[in-house]
Structure formats: C-alpha cells, structure tokens
Design an enzyme around this catalytic site. Structure first.
Site, short mmCIF file in Angstrom:
data_model
loop_
_atom_site.label_atom_id
_atom_site.label_comp_id
_atom_site.label_asym_id
_atom_site.label_seq_id
_atom_site.Cartn_x
_atom_site.Cartn_y
_atom_site.Cartn_z
N PHE A 115 0.78 -1.21 -0.15
CA PHE A 115 0.01 -0.07 0.03
C PHE A 115 0.80 1.30 0.09
CE2 PHE A 115 -4.38 0.96 0.46
CZ PHE A 115 -5.05 -0.13 0.34
N GLN A 236 -7.56 14.75 2.94
CA GLN A 236 -6.87 14.00 2.05
C GLN A 236 -7.60 13.66 0.78
OE1 GLN A 236 -6.43 9.33 2.64
NE2 GLN A 236 -4.25 10.39 2.64
N HIS A 238 -8.01 11.13 -2.44
CA HIS A 238 -7.52 9.91 -2.80
C HIS A 238 -7.26 9.80 -4.16
CE1 HIS A 238 -7.37 5.76 -3.78
NE2 HIS A 238 -7.50 5.35 -2.30
N LEU A 248 -14.64 5.18 -4.95
CA LEU A 248 -13.21 4.79 -4.74
C LEU A 248 -12.95 3.65 -5.37
CD1 LEU A 248 -10.85 6.02 -2.98
CD2 LEU A 248 -11.39 3.67 -1.57
N GLU A 251 -6.58 1.61 -3.13
CA GLU A 251 -5.13 1.82 -3.52
C GLU A 251 -4.48 0.35 -3.44
OE1 GLU A 251 -2.95 4.82 -1.48
OE2 GLU A 251 -1.84 3.56 -0.50
N ARG A 282 -0.55 9.38 -0.89
CA ARG A 282 -1.59 9.87 -1.70
C ARG A 282 -1.60 11.27 -1.95
NH1 ARG A 282 -6.20 6.71 1.95
NH2 ARG A 282 -5.73 4.54 0.92
N HIS A 348 -11.62 12.16 0.50
CA HIS A 348 -11.40 10.91 1.13
C HIS A 348 -11.69 10.73 2.59
CE1 HIS A 348 -10.93 6.62 0.79
NE2 HIS A 348 -9.89 6.49 1.52
N ARG A 390 -2.46 10.91 5.80
CA ARG A 390 -2.87 9.79 6.62
C ARG A 390 -2.32 8.85 5.30
NH1 ARG A 390 -6.36 5.46 5.85
NH2 ARG A 390 -8.14 6.45 4.71
C1 LIG Z 1 -14.70 4.23 0.20
C2 LIG Z 1 -13.70 4.05 1.39
C3 LIG Z 1 -12.86 3.29 1.42
C4 LIG Z 1 -12.05 3.28 2.53
N1 LIG Z 1 -10.79 2.17 2.74
C5 LIG Z 1 -9.93 2.15 3.71
C6 LIG Z 1 -9.00 0.94 3.75
O1 LIG Z 1 -9.11 0.34 2.97
N2 LIG Z 1 -8.18 1.05 4.95
C7 LIG Z 1 -8.32 2.11 5.87
O2 LIG Z 1 -7.62 2.16 6.75
N3 LIG Z 1 -9.30 3.08 5.67
C8 LIG Z 1 -10.20 3.35 4.75
N4 LIG Z 1 -10.98 4.29 4.62
C9 LIG Z 1 -11.08 5.17 5.54
C10 LIG Z 1 -11.83 4.49 6.82
O3 LIG Z 1 -12.81 3.50 6.42
C11 LIG Z 1 -12.79 5.55 7.57
O4 LIG Z 1 -12.01 6.40 8.03
C12 LIG Z 1 -13.24 4.77 8.87
O5 LIG Z 1 -13.95 3.57 8.63
C13 LIG Z 1 -13.94 5.66 9.81
O6 LIG Z 1 -14.60 4.91 10.64
P1 LIG Z 1 -15.40 5.72 12.21
O7 LIG Z 1 -15.78 4.61 12.98
O8 LIG Z 1 -14.49 6.74 12.63
O9 LIG Z 1 -16.75 6.32 11.38
P2 LIG Z 1 -17.77 5.58 10.53
O10 LIG Z 1 -17.69 4.11 10.12
O11 LIG Z 1 -18.17 6.48 9.25
O12 LIG Z 1 -19.16 5.40 11.63
C14 LIG Z 1 -19.71 6.81 11.79
C15 LIG Z 1 -20.81 6.39 12.78
O13 LIG Z 1 -21.34 7.67 13.42
C16 LIG Z 1 -22.78 7.83 13.33
N5 LIG Z 1 -22.96 9.11 13.33
C17 LIG Z 1 -22.56 10.22 12.68
N6 LIG Z 1 -23.02 11.43 12.92
C18 LIG Z 1 -24.06 11.00 13.77
C19 LIG Z 1 -24.97 11.79 14.66
N7 LIG Z 1 -25.33 12.96 14.47
N8 LIG Z 1 -25.86 11.10 15.58
C20 LIG Z 1 -25.69 9.88 15.50
N9 LIG Z 1 -24.74 9.07 15.06
C21 LIG Z 1 -24.12 9.66 14.17
C22 LIG Z 1 -23.08 7.14 12.05
O14 LIG Z 1 -24.30 6.47 12.12
C23 LIG Z 1 -21.95 5.78 12.09
O15 LIG Z 1 -22.47 4.75 12.54
C24 LIG Z 1 -11.87 4.37 3.51
C25 LIG Z 1 -12.92 5.16 3.53
C26 LIG Z 1 -13.87 5.31 2.32
C27 LIG Z 1 -14.88 6.21 2.36
#
Ligand SMILES: Cc1cc2nc3c(=O)[nH]c(=O)nc-3n(C[C@H](O)[C@H](O)[C@H](O)COP(=O)(O)OP(=O)(O)OC[C@H]3O[C@@H](n4cnc5c(N)ncnc54)[C@H](O)[C@@H]3O)c2cc1C
Length: 575
Positions: A115, A236, A238, A248, A251, A282, A348, A390
């Site tokens: 990666f 960032q 991507h 997306l 990578e 990135r 991203h 990142r």
């Molecule tokens: C398409 C894509 C591919 C990716 N691929 C990778 C990868 O391969 N490897 C890597 O390391 N990272 C990757 N990332 C980045 C990574 O996936 C995210 O940064 C990470 O999953 C975020 O996790 P989180 O738990 O912080 O938030 P999330 O998984 O976004 O969860 C947020 C939560 O907060 C809740 N929430 C938000 N606002 C409110 C509110 N007002 N009230 C109540 N609940 C709320 C939502 O319901 C949700 O449950 C990728 C991101 C994307 C978009």
C-alpha cells in the site's frame, strides 16, 4: 424521553463498536447511531488494515511508525504513532480471534499486500504490510465487531440522530440529546461519559468517496460549544476516484501492481517518485495527477488519467479486487481486465478532528487540558497519528487501536465518576433548532445551499489552494451561512423527516468548512495534503505545529499546538 447509561458511544462504525466491545459486560454501555451500525462508512473500506505482522516478508513496527510519521509530513505526534504501530499487531490478532475472515497465504497465515507509503527499512522499497479481506476489509471488520456487541448485549439506539452534547457549568460532559428519526421525538441520554465516534466529513466536497451520512456532525456539535478542532486544513484526496463520480477504487489496486498512465500512456509517477512510483503517498500522487492534467497530459486533454490493471496476473481482480472490478463495470461500463479505467482524485479522509490525548480523552487547548467525561476515536478524532497526510490502511488500524484505548480509558473513568446532574431542560437548544425549521415558511432550499458549498470547496480548497481564493471562499461561506439561517424545508412533519435531517447536516458541513478554510488560510506553507501555491515550501521554523480552530461569535480563532517528536527528526520527504 429520558435514558441513563454509564457510557454513551455516539456512532456505530469501527471506532464506536470497538470502544463498546471493551466496555460491554463491565458497565452499562449504549451505542447511539443515526444509521444502522452495519451501514456505517467503515463498511465501505476496501483495501486493508496495516500491521507489521511480517507474514510474507521482513517487517518491524518501527518501520511502520517511521512511515506513518514521514507520510504525515512530520506533524504526526510520535508518541501516538508508536502506539499505533506497536498495538496494530495485537489488534489484528484480536480481530482474527473474533473471527474476521482475512485472505490467507498458502500456509494459512493472514496474507498481506503493498500500500502507498508503507516501506521496508525506512524507505528502501515498498513492503507488504496491509492485511485484507479481498476488497471488503471494512465490511468484514464492521460485521465482526457488530457480532461481538450483539453477543455481549450492548444496548443500541439505531436511527437516533445526535443534536447536542451536554456539558455542565463546571465543564464536565454528562450526556447528549438525540432525535429519534422514526418518531421525531427528542431523547435525553444522561451518562457518566460520552465517546464520540461519528466518522468523517468528506461530504464537504463535491467529488468524494464518502457516504451521504459523512457530514461531520460529531465535530460540529462540540465545535459550536467552544471545543476546538485540530488540523482541519489537512484533507486527503485519494488519487483514484472513478471519474466524475468519486467512487473509490482502492489503493490496493496499485498495491497489486496497477499503474497510472497519462494521455501518452506514460507511467508518469516514475518521474516524480522514482523509488515508490505509483505507491507514493496519496497527497503526492493526487498532486501529480493534477499536475499532469494542468500541463495538458490528461487523457484526451481532459481532466482525468488512467488506472491500468490490464497487465495483472489472471485471476487477481477476481480473487483480490472483486468489488472494484464490479464498480468499474457498473458505473463506467468497462472491463478492468482489458480496458483502462478513467480516474481523478476524490475527497476521502479528514486528518483533523476533535483533539485527543493518546487515551482518547478530548483536550481543549495546547496544554492538553482534558474535558472530563468526553472521549473521541476514529475519523472524527485527531490524536494525531495521521498528521498532514494519512497513509492508506492506517485509518482502520486507528479505529481499532484508539477505539480500544478510548473504551478502556472511559471504563476506568466511570469507576470513579458519578452522573453529573443535568441542567434544567437539557434539550432546549435542540428543540429550538428543530422547531425553527419546522415552523419556517419559504426561504432558500437546503439542497441548493449544499450544492454551492460543495462546488466552492472543491474548486478552492481541494488539492491546490491559494490565499486569495481562500479569502474569497471565506466570504462565500459567510453568504452561505446567511442563506442557511433563512433556509426552509418542505416536509414539516415529525416522522422520518429526511428534509430536516439534511438541513441539520448542512449546518455541520458549514461548520467543518469554516474550520478547514480558516486553517488553510492560516497555514502559510505547504505540507502533506495542504498545498498552498503561494507558499510552495514546507516551513518548519514557523509551522512544525498543529493548529487548533475555535469557533467564536466573530468567526474562527486559530492557535498553534506543539508536535510531539520522540524518535524521528523532520527530514525532506522524498520517495
Ligand atoms: C470508500 C472508502 C474506502 C476506505 N478504505 C479504507 C481502507 O481500505 N483502509 C483504511 O484504513 N481506511 C479506509 N477508509 C477510511 C476508513 O474507512 C474510515 O476513516 C473509517 O471507517 C471511519 O470509521 P469511524 O468508526 O470513525 O466512522 P464511520 O464508520 O463513518 O461511522 C460513523 C458512525 O457515526 C454515526 N453518526 C454520525 N453522525 C451521527 C449523529 N449526528 N448522530 C448519531 N450518530 C451519528 C453513524 O451512524 C455511524 O455509525 C476508507 C474510506 C472510504 C470512504
């Protein structure tokens, strides 16, 4: 309605569920989430999760730490990066023991792939460090963790949209207010501790890989209450989003050998990053794609380049990248095995967020003064392990490592702490916010304001920035804020009012945009994902520092916060 739990976790993504799993069985923990947890953006993560397991070649956590620090252009806090790299190994094994179905090597160990920016021996060559489950790694993590929370009987409030954070006059966090989407009713959640895990805010930009729900609510709500946001100028892009749509392409596609080509078919990354080439970090790859396009080498003179996967060994796409192969077919009508894929950089990941210490405690100033009872983890937090840029696969590991630490720390805190008494009518701000929308007649449409915001942010605050454009953008944001204060929604009912939710989310997008633009204007240098054309060089004398943005009645006030440097002194960043 009133509820009481020892700990409220806001967000059911990877970070929130990991924190909840730590607390389950030890105290009364509940997850409040605006989406069903399994729909969180973590489930969209594709390519992998980093850990120096050394399953397929030599690797060490120190190399991972170094890559993380260098990848973040040296404003990563190195105490946090050390924890990330060291604890990653153990966290992956914990996920494996929970049942996560990783891809395997022939001898049955967790397989690993290359990666961007992850190297052997401090930059010598790319290393295989990303553990993965095809290109559905996030989906598998999210479901594995969700099963654990169900097994341990964590309480869930699904489709509850947080509107406000409760903080006593003495500055202790003691709960939240949320809107139940199904009924439109306001609920008060009284707690000893609150863990924010609400994810990112990519919807600030027009072209993004992020889900509709990634609107930064969990950053904006504390920000309005005077809690600062750290390093928001670093967003960032991507390199490989599907052209015009931003969806997306992991990578991991380049990790498996994919190549970027310009109009002439040239593998242009060889010119810019001779060692890592297409697997440079990135921020750099996205900048060089734009540079190729600006200099007229985009495909057919247009604003995209190609991702070439046609030379990969037969079966690679099917076995290791099935989802993106399907996306390319569905959204572009192309066969990635035989045809070139048009791509452009897509918004991203926000490196900035709620400032925390290494145990997930939210801190409110440059001296790391803790706000008792408030924690943050995952993309909404800034610990800071990602600094100015990142590395791919480092977010998923951030979720599990720091989600776990935040959960454990909150568990210790509540053993000592009680329920701080609620103020009178804790829901009054939320009620006023909701009622004002439901009672307003006429006014600008929310989708129009949002579309203008996203276009303007894309044009003036994305991969390249200049002071004069950012100043213009500051004025535009002020006008959009005025328009928002008169915005009206069509649905005036209480039940499942998606218009209302979109209007509330737009305010969060405006708040996040204010912080991004204020930080970008203040930081008169180029570092990581923040590239100022009027200040093209990194300036360690003045800017080897984090920024803290505070919302005030008159606008945004900026402060600097020192960077923690333990092992690696800043160097010029070459790949
Ligand atoms: C398409 C894509 C591919 C990716 N691929 C990778 C990868 O391969 N490897 C890597 O390391 N990272 C990757 N990332 C980045 C990574 O996936 C995210 O940064 C990470 O999953 C975020 O996790 P989180 O738990 O912080 O938030 P999330 O998984 O976004 O969860 C947020 C939560 O907060 C809740 N929430 C938000 N606002 C409110 C509110 N007002 N009230 C109540 N609940 C709320 C939502 O319901 C949700 O449950 C990728 C991101 C994307 C978009």
């Amino acid at each position: 309605m009133y509820h009481r739990h020892d700990v409220i976790v806001v967000g059911g993504g990877g970070a929130g569920l990991m924190a909840a799993v730590q607390l389950a069985g030890q105290c009364d923990v509940a997850v409040v989430s605006k989406l069903y947890p399994a729909r969180s953006h973590t489930g969209a993560a594709q390519g992998g999760i980093a850990a120096a397991l050394a399953n397929v070649e030599e690797d060490h956590w120190e190399w991972h730490m170094f890559d993380t620090v260098k990848g973040g252009d040296y404003i990563v806090d190195q105490d946090a990066a050390e924890i990330l790299a060291r604890d990653a190994v153990d966290a992956i094994l914990e996920l494996e023991h929970m049942g996560l179905p990783f891809n395997r090597t022939e001898d049955g160990r967790i397989d690993q792939r290359r990666f961007g920016g992850h190297t052997r021996n401090y930059g010598e060559a790319a290393v295989r460090r990303a553990c993965y489950a095809a290109d559905r790694t996030g989906h598998m993590i999210l479901h594995t963790l969700y099963q654990q929370t169900i097994k341990h009987e964590v309480a869930f409030y699904d489709e509850f949209h947080m509107l406000d954070l409760l903080i006593t006059e003495d500055g202790i966090c003691n709960g939240i207010v949320a809107l139940e989407v199904q009924s439109g009713e306001l609920h008060i959640f009284h707690a000893k501790a609150v863990i924010m895990a609400t994810g990112g805010f990519g919807r600030v930009f027009k072209i993004t890989s992020n889900a509709m729900a990634n609107t930064g609510d969990g950053l904006a709500i504390p920000f309005r209450l005077g809690i600062p946001l750290e390093d928001m100028e670093f967003f960032q892009f991507h390199p490989t989003g599907i052209y015009r749509q931003g969806i997306l392409i992991t990578e991991g596609a380049r990790g498996e050998g994919g190549i970027l080509r310009n109009d002439a078919g040239e593998r242009f990354m060889e010119r810019y990053a001779p060692t890592l080439k297409d697997l440079a970090p990135r921020d750099m790859v996205s900048r060089y794609i734009w540079q190729e396009i600006r200099e007229g080498r985009g495909v057919n003179g247009s604003d995209y380049v190609h991702l070439d996967l046609t030379h990969l060994p037969p079966g690679t796409l099917r076995e290791k990248l099935p989802d993106i192969t399907e996306f390319v077919e569905t959204y572009l009508g192309l066969d990635a095995e035989t045809q070139l894929v048009p791509i452009q950089p897509t918004a991203h990941y926000g490196m900035g967020g709620l400032p925390t210490d290494i145990d997930g405690r939210v801190v409110v100033d440059e001296d790391n003064t803790v706000l008792p009872g408030l924690y943050a983890a995952g993309e909404c937090a800034c610990v800071s392990v990602h600094g100015a840029n990142r590395l791919g696969t480092n977010s998923l590991v951030d979720l599990v490592v720091f989600g776990r630490r935040a959960g454990r720390q909150a568990g210790e805190y509540i053993n000592e702490a009680g329920f701080a008494p609620l103020q009178r009518e804790p829901e009054y701000r939320s009620r006023a916010q909701v009622d004002s929308f439901l009672s307003r007649a006429g006014g600008e449409r929310v989708p129009d304001i949002r579309a203008t915001l996203q276009t303007e942010m894309m044009d003036k605050a994305s991969v390249f920035r200049t002071g004069s454009e950012l100043e213009g953008l500051t004025d535009t944001l002020r006008q959009l804020r005025d328009a928002y204060s008169n915005a009206a929604i069509q649905d005036r009912g209480r039940i499942f009012n998606m218009d209302l939710l979109e209007a509330l989310e737009l305010e969060a997008l405006l708040d996040c945009s204010d912080a991004i633009v204020a930080g970008a204007l203040a930081r008169t240098e180029s570092r990581g994902a923040h590239s100022r054309e009027d200040y093209p060089d990194r300036d360690d004398d003045n800017w080897l520092a984090h920024t803290l943005a505070y919302k005030t009645s008159g606008g945004i006030r900026m402060k600097k916060k020192p960077v923690v440097i333990t092992k690696f002194e800043p160097q010029e960043r070459k790949y």
